[in-house]
Write a protein that holds these residues in place. Structure first.
Motif, mmCIF file in Angstrom:
data_model
loop_
_atom_site.group_PDB
_atom_site.id
_atom_site.type_symbol
_atom_site.label_atom_id
_atom_site.label_comp_id
_atom_site.label_asym_id
_atom_site.label_seq_id
_atom_site.Cartn_x
_atom_site.Cartn_y
_atom_site.Cartn_z
ATOM 1 N N HIS A 193 -4.561 -1.149 5.668
ATOM 2 C CA HIS A 193 -3.916 0.056 6.199
ATOM 3 C C HIS A 193 -3.896 0.029 7.728
ATOM 4 O O HIS A 193 -3.960 1.071 8.378
ATOM 5 C CB HIS A 193 -4.618 1.329 5.707
ATOM 6 C CG HIS A 193 -4.503 1.566 4.246
ATOM 7 N ND1 HIS A 193 -4.704 2.806 3.665
ATOM 8 C CD2 HIS A 193 -4.220 0.729 3.206
ATOM 9 C CE1 HIS A 193 -4.559 2.721 2.355
ATOM 10 N NE2 HIS A 193 -4.259 1.460 2.059
ATOM 11 N N SER A 210 0.943 -2.813 5.556
ATOM 12 C CA SER A 210 0.587 -1.598 4.823
ATOM 13 C C SER A 210 1.378 -0.377 5.278
ATOM 14 O O SER A 210 1.599 -0.178 6.476
ATOM 15 C CB SER A 210 -0.904 -1.285 5.024
ATOM 16 O OG SER A 210 -1.725 -2.313 4.534
ATOM 17 N N GLY A 248 0.168 2.838 3.638
ATOM 18 C CA GLY A 248 -1.081 3.595 3.694
ATOM 19 C C GLY A 248 -0.929 5.017 3.195
ATOM 20 O O GLY A 248 0.100 5.401 2.617
ATOM 21 N N ASP A 306 0.824 -1.218 0.000
ATOM 22 C CA ASP A 306 0.000 0.000 0.000
ATOM 23 C C ASP A 306 0.856 1.265 0.000
ATOM 24 O O ASP A 306 0.714 2.149 0.843
ATOM 25 C CB ASP A 306 -0.975 -0.032 1.187
ATOM 26 C CG ASP A 306 -1.961 -1.186 1.063
ATOM 27 O OD1 ASP A 306 -3.094 -0.950 0.608
ATOM 28 O OD2 ASP A 306 -1.582 -2.330 1.390
ATOM 29 N N GLN A 339 -2.104 8.564 7.472
ATOM 30 C CA GLN A 339 -2.088 7.359 8.291
ATOM 31 C C GLN A 339 -0.682 7.035 8.780
ATOM 32 O O GLN A 339 -0.473 6.822 9.984
ATOM 33 C CB GLN A 339 -2.663 6.188 7.483
ATOM 34 C CG GLN A 339 -4.131 6.365 7.145
ATOM 35 C CD GLN A 339 -4.643 5.325 6.157
ATOM 36 O OE1 GLN A 339 -3.931 4.894 5.251
ATOM 37 N NE2 GLN A 339 -5.890 4.929 6.323
ATOM 38 N N TRP A 340 0.315 7.001 7.862
ATOM 39 C CA TRP A 340 1.637 6.604 8.332
ATOM 40 C C TRP A 340 2.327 7.716 9.109
ATOM 41 O O TRP A 340 3.111 7.441 10.017
ATOM 42 C CB TRP A 340 2.506 6.077 7.195
ATOM 43 C CG TRP A 340 2.812 6.956 6.025
ATOM 44 C CD1 TRP A 340 2.140 7.004 4.839
ATOM 45 C CD2 TRP A 340 3.904 7.874 5.892
ATOM 46 N NE1 TRP A 340 2.734 7.891 3.975
ATOM 47 C CE2 TRP A 340 3.829 8.437 4.590
ATOM 48 C CE3 TRP A 340 4.949 8.266 6.734
ATOM 49 C CZ2 TRP A 340 4.738 9.388 4.120
ATOM 50 C CZ3 TRP A 340 5.862 9.202 6.268
ATOM 51 C CH2 TRP A 340 5.755 9.751 4.982
#
Length: 279
Positions: free
Chosen positions: A232, A248, A250, A8, A254-255
């Motif tokens: 994710h 993931s 993402g 991802d 998100q990360w």
């Protein structure tokens, strides 16, 4: 020598492209890229060009995003034709795909076969009380509709479920032919088990997350590790003594929420991996 995995990457996002470029060279190590690199062939080629220069070997399996037919991209390849174009692109860079012979892991340890798979989904990741022909309606009740329903075309198959069934059957035959003395690392974009689809905010999105036909593959085919992405929600989970890694990266929000940093920080070590399994 190590085997790492990530998925991802979603390279249409500038921050994700920058994170990709930050990864240092790993000349002795292998890397699994478990799908959702991006939506265009250009993004796929960027990943391949970058990572095949920095790792000894790259293995790729498709996610749903690679299989989208974007209205702005030419040529307009759909379904199996698009997938085969992606496979050809990987081969031009020396990356392994689900269409290649499964490689034996050359690192230390017992015999292991790495099994990159393309299986898809068939809407069976749903509660038993939801009929098969009502799965989409069940998701729509929560205002959920996956973009796949518009952009992921199954040609020449009649449906995404039919494509999934064909992929499961062909992969099953290859798995059954593996030597009985080899453990496996099973690699798929989607989780192999329904219980691992942990989506507390959008639980009914599960119908686009895999197939119940693979529920027992981790024991049936001697998996040491199962690698997947899509959710994710990176995590290490255990079932029947088998390690399941959701790997993931993402979307940027998100990360970065997980602490940011370069892409290497988010790569998961698959082999050798943890020395001790939980009791």
């Amino acid at each position: 020598m190590k085997l790492y995995a990530i998925s991802d990457l979603h390279l249409r996002h500038a921050d994700n492209k920058q994170a990709l470029q930050s990864i240092p060279a790993h000349p002795d190590d292998w890397l699994i890229v478990a799908g959702d690199v991006g939506e265009t062939l250009a993004e796929m080629e960027l990943m391949l060009r970058t990572l095949t220069e920095r790792f000894r070997q790259v293995l790729w399996v498709p996610g749903n995003h690679e299989l989208w037919t974007m209205p702005s991209e030419q040529p307009q390849l759909r379904g199996e034709a698009r997938y085969q174009r992606l496979v050809s692109l990987c081969r031009s860079y020396g990356a392994l795909t689900p269409e290649d012979p499964y490689p034996r892991w050359p690192g230390e340890g017992p015999p292991r076969v790495l099994v990159p798979m393309f299986l898809g989904y068939d809407y069976t990741f749903r509660p038993d009380h939801v009929p098969a022909d009502k799965a989409l309606e069940w998701a729509w009740e929560e205002d959920l509709l996956c973009t796949d329903e518009v952009l992921l075309h199954p040609e020449p198959y009649l449906s995404r479920s039919a494509w999934c069934a064909a992929r499961v059957e062909s992969t099953l035959a290859r798995l059954q032919a593996l030597p009985a003395d080899c453990a496996t690392v099973l690699i798929n974009h989607y989780p192999l088990r329904y219980e691992h689809v942990r989506l507390p905010r959008i639980p009914r999105f599960s119908i686009w997350c895999g197939t119940k036909r693979t529920e027992d593959w981790h024991t049936r085919f001697r998996a040491e590790v199962v690698v997947s992405g899509h959710l994710h929600m990176p995590a290490t989970l255990w079932r029947d003594g088998v390690r399941f890694e959701e790997v993931s990266l993402g979307y940027p929000m998100q990360w970065k929420h997980r602490g940011g940093g370069g892409l290497e920080r988010f790569m998961r070590e698959i082999l050798p991996g943890p020395a001790v399994r939980p009791t």
